[in-house]
Write a protein that holds these residues in place. Structure first.
Motif: not given
Length: 657
Positions: A518-547
């Motif tokens: 397990e890992r915890e991370a605070v990321l800005r757009q474009g930053q990455t976090v690595a865990i085991n063989q995986y790397t996750l790159r944060y691309e940004g947020l989106s917001q939209y309404p549903t019913p």
């Protein structure tokens, strides 16, 4: 419409009480007309509760917010199927659902099992007695048809946690399991009342027991899946009181399913089997009580009420009546057979039972400890996961070992040749697996033992399938056909083996939790976090309404090494009417090897986002094991006409004698 619902429930309570009295008087006075009237009361009860249920469903789907229950659990933007699920989402509706299922099961029993003429009045009396309790609760304490003085323009809506497919199926299947155990319990009471204490009541209810166990297993699995994807903490079982409440009757029900085979084969464990089904029924009622009373803090409990003392009184009444009757029948319950050797199948089944009941007792003790501590010291002291894990992990490993030994030991006494023939190769494979895992760096003792035992048990089962198929092949059948016919000709035995294979996969999935990262991370757009063989790159947020909600979703590109393998979108949603309770929707990438599990834990004002990333090994095998367990139960459940005819003939011969 509410008047029709209230009238139906009130009449159902009266009919239940009448059916109870008529059945007992009919049996005591040997009055066929009263017995017949009690049977008709069962049909009438089902009809009345069907009308009440139809009224509630109509009010739910038509958004009749003048009904307090409808206003509390639905809203105008709630989808159709979640609106239907509101039937069992709250206390009053779920009590009606419980009572309706019981009436339906009672009707099926009266319709399908009329051949058990001597037992039926007491079976009906037990079903009607239980129904009296639930219908009186509906009529006097917790009505689903209470009206509001001024209907609101819209309802409060369903709790967002319940708006998940797993929760749509979890309560109905769990209730089918809870309620279903009423039928074998009713036959056990009938057997004691009539002194027909041979194995006929067990044969009459074998499929009822299996079906109840099947649905309770499904309910637990759906609950685990819901907790995994909806609660957002990365696990599926937290030893929560309501989770424990479902596990306890499952454990005693599993012990009952195994121990009845000893009574059928060796005429032993008669008292033990009666004790097990009494405890299973009482624990099923206890589970309903914990789920709906809110007496213990739980993420699964969505209601608070004053029903606790009434449920306690009913459970106490059930236990007092049942064990008083059992004590009175002890002279008729002496076993004809004896335990010849500790190295025998019946001894291994007994060990299996002791392990399962020991597990149920430890879970019960840990679950009620807060209530005991409050009664003694005035403070609720909760027992956490470390206690349950410390007690139940060794119990689970012992159960896994016995699961491999039980089916292949000989009845009465296993010889040295029997032990060599059945266990030499599986034991060697289990040992080899342990050595290979050690060489691969797996040194965690519990996981190592669980994987090695899983290999051992799997080998014993595969060996038995192979030997059976080879016998049929010797008569000219191709191997695949021989294997298929082997299962079809002995569905109970080989269905049970398939269930065991499912349990092994469940154990393997649980053991995989030892390697969770397990890992915890605070990321800005474009930053990455690595865990085991995986790397996750944060691309940004989106917001939209549903019913029903305002959705905030993060986008993460997932790399395995340097290769992109997918995109994950964990969410954080604010549901209308529940603005103070933001909900997380986890994002999961599943493979046969592991789950990559991402939680959007928070959102910064500067556009940053905090994530919790977990790698859960072997999770997929948990769900595959659950599916295999379900398949095996269906195979074991599938009726064999010859067996049913034999059972009915045995009963009729016994009745004439």
């Amino acid at each position: 419409m509410s008047e029709i619902g209230n009238l139906s429930v009130a009449l159902a309570a009266l009919v239940s009480a009448y059916g109870l009295v008529a059945a007992l008087l009919g049996a005591g006075l040997r009055r066929a007309d009263l017995q017949h009237s009690a049977r008709n009361a069962t049909y009438a009860l089902f009809l009345l509760l069907t009308v009440a249920s139809a009224v509630l469903l109509w009010q739910l789907v038509t958004r009749d917010f003048g009904n307090a229950y409808v206003a509390s659990y639905t809203s105008r933007d709630l989808g159709f199927w979640y609106t239907v699920s509101a039937w069992w989402a709250g206390q009053a509706g779920s009590l009606l659902f419980w009572a309706w299922l019981l009436a339906g099961f009672g009707t099926l029993v009266v319709w399908r099992q009329g051949a058990y003429r001597e037992l039926m009045p007491y079976v009906i009396a037990t079903v009607m007695g239980t129904s009296s309790f639930f219908t009186l609760l509906l009529a006097l304490v917790s009505s689903p048809f209470a009206r509001l003085p001024f209907p609101p323009p819209d309802g409060q809506g369903l709790n967002p946690l319940l708006q998940n497919p797993g929760m749509f199926f979890h309560p109905p299947t769990q209730y089918l399991g809870y309620v279903g155990f009423t039928i074998p319990f009713a036959f056990a009471i009938a057997a004691m009342a009539t002194r027909r204490l041979d194995d006929e009541w067990i044969r009459a209810t074998r499929r009822w027991t299996l079906a109840s166990w099947f649905f309770l297993s499904l309910g637990i699995l759906f609950g685990m899946q819901w907790a995994y994807v909806e609660l957002g903490w990365g696990g599926y079982w937290a030893w929560d009181p309501v989770e424990n409440a479902s596990l306890m009757p499952w454990l005693t029900g599993t012990a009952f399913l195994h121990s009845v085979m000893i009574q059928e084969k060796r005429d032993m464990l008669k008292v033990w089997n009666l004790v097990l089904i009494i405890l299973t029924f009482a624990l099923a009622i206890f589970g309903t009580f914990l789920t709906r009373s809110g007496v213990l803090s739980s993420v699964h409990s969505f209601a608070l009420s004053s029903l606790g003392p009434l449920f306690f009184a009913f459970i106490a009444l059930v236990l007092i009546v049942s064990f008083t009757l059992l004590a009175a029948r002890l002279p008729w319950l002496r076993s004809a057979g004896d335990l010849d050797s500790l190295l025998s199948r019946e001894a291994s089944f007994l060990f299996n039972n002791l392990i399962l009941v020991g597990a149920a007792f430890s879970v019960f003790l840990g679950t009620i400890f807060p209530l005991v501590s409050e009664a003694v010291r005035g403070v609720k002291i909760s027992v956490g996961a470390p206690f349950f894990n410390q007690v139940n992990v060794p119990i689970g490993l012992a159960l896994l070992l016995v699961m491999g030994l039980c089916p292949l030991l000989a009845w009465r006494k296993a010889s040295a040749a029997n032990l060599r023939r059945n266990f030499l190769l599986p034991g060697a494979l289990g040992l080899l697996a342990a050595i290979l895992l050690l060489l691969r760096g797996v040194s965690q003792p519990v996981a190592l033992a669980a994987f090695a035992l899983s290999v051992f048990v799997t080998a014993t089962i595969v060996l038995d399938f192979h030997r059976g198929a080879m016998v049929r092949r010797a008569h000219g059948e191709p191997y695949p056909l021989a294997l298929g016919r082997l299962v079809l000709r002995n569905r109970r035995r080989y269905g049970g083996y398939i269930v065991h294979l499912g349990v092994i996969l469940l154990f393997a999935g649980m053991a995989g939790g030892a390697f969770r990262t397990e890992r915890e991370a605070v990321l800005r757009q474009g930053q990455t976090v690595a865990i085991n063989q995986y790397t996750l790159r944060y691309e940004g947020l989106s917001q939209y309404p549903t019913p029903g909600a305002l959705v905030t979703a993060a986008t993460l590109t997932v790399f395995n090494g340097n290769e992109p393998v997918g995109v994950l979108n964990p969410q954080r949603n604010i549901h209308r009417g529940h603005e103070e309770q933001p909900m997380t929707e986890v994002a999961i990438r599943s493979t046969l090897l592991e789950d990559l599990y991402v939680i959007l834990a928070g959102i910064g004002e500067d556009g940053s986002a905090s994530f919790r990333v977990i790698v859960n090994p072997l999770m997929m095998w948990m769900w595959i094991g659950g599916a295999l367990l379900s398949l095996g139960t269906v195979v074991a459940f599938w009726p064999e006409r010859r067996e049913a005819l034999r059972a009915r003939a045995r009963y009729l011969v016994g009745a004439e004698a």
